[in-house]
Design a protein around this motif. Structure first.
Motif, PDB file in Angstrom:
ATOM      1  N   ALA A  45     -60.841 140.142  -5.489  1.00  0.00           N
ATOM      2  CA  ALA A  45     -62.414 139.944  -5.507  1.00  0.00           C
ATOM      3  C   ALA A  45     -63.095 138.851  -6.235  1.00  0.00           C
ATOM      4  O   ALA A  45     -64.108 137.797  -6.402  1.00  0.00           O
ATOM      5  N   ILE A  46     -61.940 138.389  -7.043  1.00  0.00           N
ATOM      6  CA  ILE A  46     -62.346 137.001  -7.736  1.00  0.00           C
ATOM      7  C   ILE A  46     -63.068 136.169  -7.016  1.00  0.00           C
ATOM      8  O   ILE A  46     -64.192 135.844  -7.466  1.00  0.00           O
ATOM      9  N   PRO A  47     -62.911 135.477  -5.882  1.00  0.00           N
ATOM     10  CA  PRO A  47     -63.630 134.401  -5.073  1.00  0.00           C
ATOM     11  C   PRO A  47     -64.842 134.877  -5.130  1.00  0.00           C
ATOM     12  O   PRO A  47     -65.832 134.201  -4.343  1.00  0.00           O
ATOM     13  N   LEU A  48     -64.993 136.263  -4.630  1.00  0.00           N
ATOM     14  CA  LEU A  48     -66.089 136.847  -4.184  1.00  0.00           C
ATOM     15  C   LEU A  48     -66.885 137.225  -5.348  1.00  0.00           C
ATOM     16  O   LEU A  48     -68.449 136.947  -5.083  1.00  0.00           O
ATOM     17  N   VAL A  49     -66.633 136.779  -6.694  1.00  0.00           N
ATOM     18  CA  VAL A  49     -67.216 137.003  -7.554  1.00  0.00           C
ATOM     19  C   VAL A  49     -67.968 135.333  -8.189  1.00  0.00           C
ATOM     20  O   VAL A  49     -69.046 135.729  -8.847  1.00  0.00           O
ATOM     21  N   VAL A  52     -70.666 134.959  -5.935  1.00  0.00           N
ATOM     22  CA  VAL A  52     -72.458 135.668  -5.987  1.00  0.00           C
ATOM     23  C   VAL A  52     -72.589 135.029  -7.470  1.00  0.00           C
ATOM     24  O   VAL A  52     -73.630 134.610  -7.317  1.00  0.00           O
ATOM     25  N   CYS A  53     -71.830 135.145  -8.381  1.00  0.00           N
ATOM     26  CA  CYS A  53     -72.270 133.544  -9.155  1.00  0.00           C
ATOM     27  C   CYS A  53     -72.274 132.322  -8.950  1.00  0.00           C
ATOM     28  O   CYS A  53     -73.647 132.523 -10.217  1.00  0.00           O
ATOM     29  N   SER A  54     -72.105 131.624  -8.453  1.00  0.00           N
ATOM     30  CA  SER A  54     -72.323 130.704  -8.084  1.00  0.00           C
ATOM     31  C   SER A  54     -73.604 130.331  -8.783  1.00  0.00           C
ATOM     32  O   SER A  54     -74.360 129.345  -8.544  1.00  0.00           O
ATOM     33  N   VAL A  57     -75.555 129.793 -11.611  1.00  0.00           N
ATOM     34  CA  VAL A  57     -74.844 128.651 -12.518  1.00  0.00           C
ATOM     35  C   VAL A  57     -75.032 127.243 -12.245  1.00  0.00           C
ATOM     36  O   VAL A  57     -74.425 126.366 -13.034  1.00  0.00           O
ATOM     37  N   GLN A  58     -74.868 127.273 -11.079  1.00  0.00           N
ATOM     38  CA  GLN A  58     -74.735 126.015  -9.964  1.00  0.00           C
ATOM     39  C   GLN A  58     -76.292 125.106 -10.652  1.00  0.00           C
ATOM     40  O   GLN A  58     -75.484 124.170 -10.730  1.00  0.00           O
ATOM     41  N   GLY A  59     -77.329 125.633 -10.528  1.00  0.00           N
ATOM     42  CA  GLY A  59     -78.315 125.152 -10.894  1.00  0.00           C
ATOM     43  C   GLY A  59     -79.352 124.471  -9.038  1.00  0.00           C
ATOM     44  O   GLY A  59     -78.456 125.338  -8.966  1.00  0.00           O
ATOM     45  N   PRO A  60     -79.399 123.115  -9.241  1.00  0.00           N
ATOM     46  CA  PRO A  60     -80.032 122.219  -8.122  1.00  0.00           C
ATOM     47  C   PRO A  60     -78.583 122.116  -6.516  1.00  0.00           C
ATOM     48  O   PRO A  60     -77.407 121.954  -7.441  1.00  0.00           O
TER      49      PRO A  60
END
Ligand code: FES
Length: 183
Positions: A45-49, A52-54, A57-60
């Motif tokens: 689940a870590i890479p999946l989360v 999804v969260c990236s 937090v990633q910005g443009p």
């Protein structure tokens, strides 16, 4: 109680004693299985989360990226260039290297094409002799200027925005151009 009855009783008690230990072993194996499945699930689940969260937090997702100095792109030639997608993660490996076709028409007049076919995304190849881009998957054909020539693609090749700065060719890259986002 006869000897025969006692013998029967002893035999009937043996399985009962075994039954007392079986649930313990079964419980242990059950809990071990649950533990292994739980740990595996969390690891998967870590890479999946992260994926999804990236987005939050990633910005443009696009920025100007240099493809190299102008001298590396002769006029009237279409050639392959590669840039490192700045938004990849360390574990993306080679998939973070994005190839593009660069056509230098003359001077500072360029076209930079996404390598992916506008039909279903197969990588197209440039053939200098025929002056065509050909797609190996379903026979899509594009002219040298990226416009559609034949086959199933619904449009021409996607193009990156570009600029010339500090004697280098820069493209507005990071996010891949698609039908929904032709850049
Ligand atoms: Fe290129 Fe289908 S993916 S023609």
């Amino acid at each position: 109680m006869s000897g025969v009855d006692r013998g029967l009783l002893d035999k009937s008690e043996e399985p009962a004693a075994q039954h007392e230990t079986d649930p313990t072993r079964r419980d242990y194996l059950f809990h071990l299985g649950v533990g292994v499945v739980s740990v595996t699930s969390v690891l998967l689940a870590i890479p999946l989360v992260g994926f999804v969260c990236s987005g939050f937090v990633q910005g443009p997702v696009n920025k100007w990226i240099s493809l190299g100095v102008l001298d590396s792109f002769p006029e009237q030639i279409t050639r392959l260039a590669t840039f490192r997608n700045p938004f990849t993660r360390p574990w993306d490996g080679q998939t973070g290297n994005i190839p593009v076709w660069v056509r230098r028409i003359a001077g500072s007049d360029f076209q930079v094409f996404a390598i992916n076919c506008a039909h279903l995304g197969c990588p197209v190849r440039w053939f200098q002799e025929s002056g065509l881009f050909l797609c190996p998957c379903h026979g899509g054909v594009y002219y040298a200027d990226g416009s559609r020539a034949a086959g199933p693609p619904p449009r021409g090749l996607f193009q990156y925005k570009y600029k010339i700065e500090k004697d280098q060719l820069w493209i507005w890259g990071g996010e891949m151009p698609t039908l929904a986002n032709p850049v």
